[in-house]
Design a protein around this motif. Structure first.
Motif: not given
Length: 144
Positions: A27-31, A33-39, A49-55, A59-68
């Motif tokens: 999550v920190q690696d993605w956040i 990145m220049p111009g990224s923010k936690l959504l 059954k997952v932990k999640y965060a959306f970054i 460029n407006g794209s969204v990445v969901e980080v998942l962990s079991p």
């Protein structure tokens, strides 16, 4: 020519998902990145059954980080095999209609529509397509 995505009435790409065993670090690696923010998140989705965060990236794209969260999480095997890119999620206007069209065009429904806390109770579903792999569908955000 009408593509598979047009045939199932895809509106837009909602997000790309990655899996990892090192949730906080990734999550920190993605956040960082220049111009990224936690959504949204971090949060726990007990139904999936997952932990999640959306970054959201610059460029407006969204990445969901998942962990079991548990050993029987649907993503555990993927994480054990190294994690990384997992699925693409498309927003659709009518999830049931899109699922019927997906089946007619070679997809298999893996997870029937369920309300998902990570999407404010909107319905999600997972399909597997022989040419496109694992795809998540999510109902579009209401415009109001």
């Amino acid at each position: 020519m009408n593509s598979f995505f047009n045939k199932i009435n895809v509106g837009y790409i909602d997000h790309f998902a990655v899996t990892t065993r090192n949730f906080n670090s990734v999550v920190q690696d993605w956040i960082l990145m220049p111009g990224s923010k936690l959504l949204r998140g971090p949060g726990e989705n007990m139904q999936q059954k997952v932990k999640y965060a959306f970054i959201q990236l610059s460029n407006g794209s969204v990445v969901e980080v998942l962990s079991p969260l548990t050993k029987d999480s649907p993503i555990t095997r993927h994480v054990i095999n190294g994690g990384g890119f997992y699925h693409v999620c498309f927003a659709v206007d009518n999830i049931n209609n899109s699922l019927q069209l997906a089946k007619k065009n070679g997809a298999t429904i893996i997870v029937k529509p369920i309300k998902d806390v990570a999407f404010d109770g909107r319905y999600i579903s997972f399909i597997m397509h022989p040419d496109h792999g694992l795809i998540e569908l999510v109902e579009m955000q209401p415009l109001f």
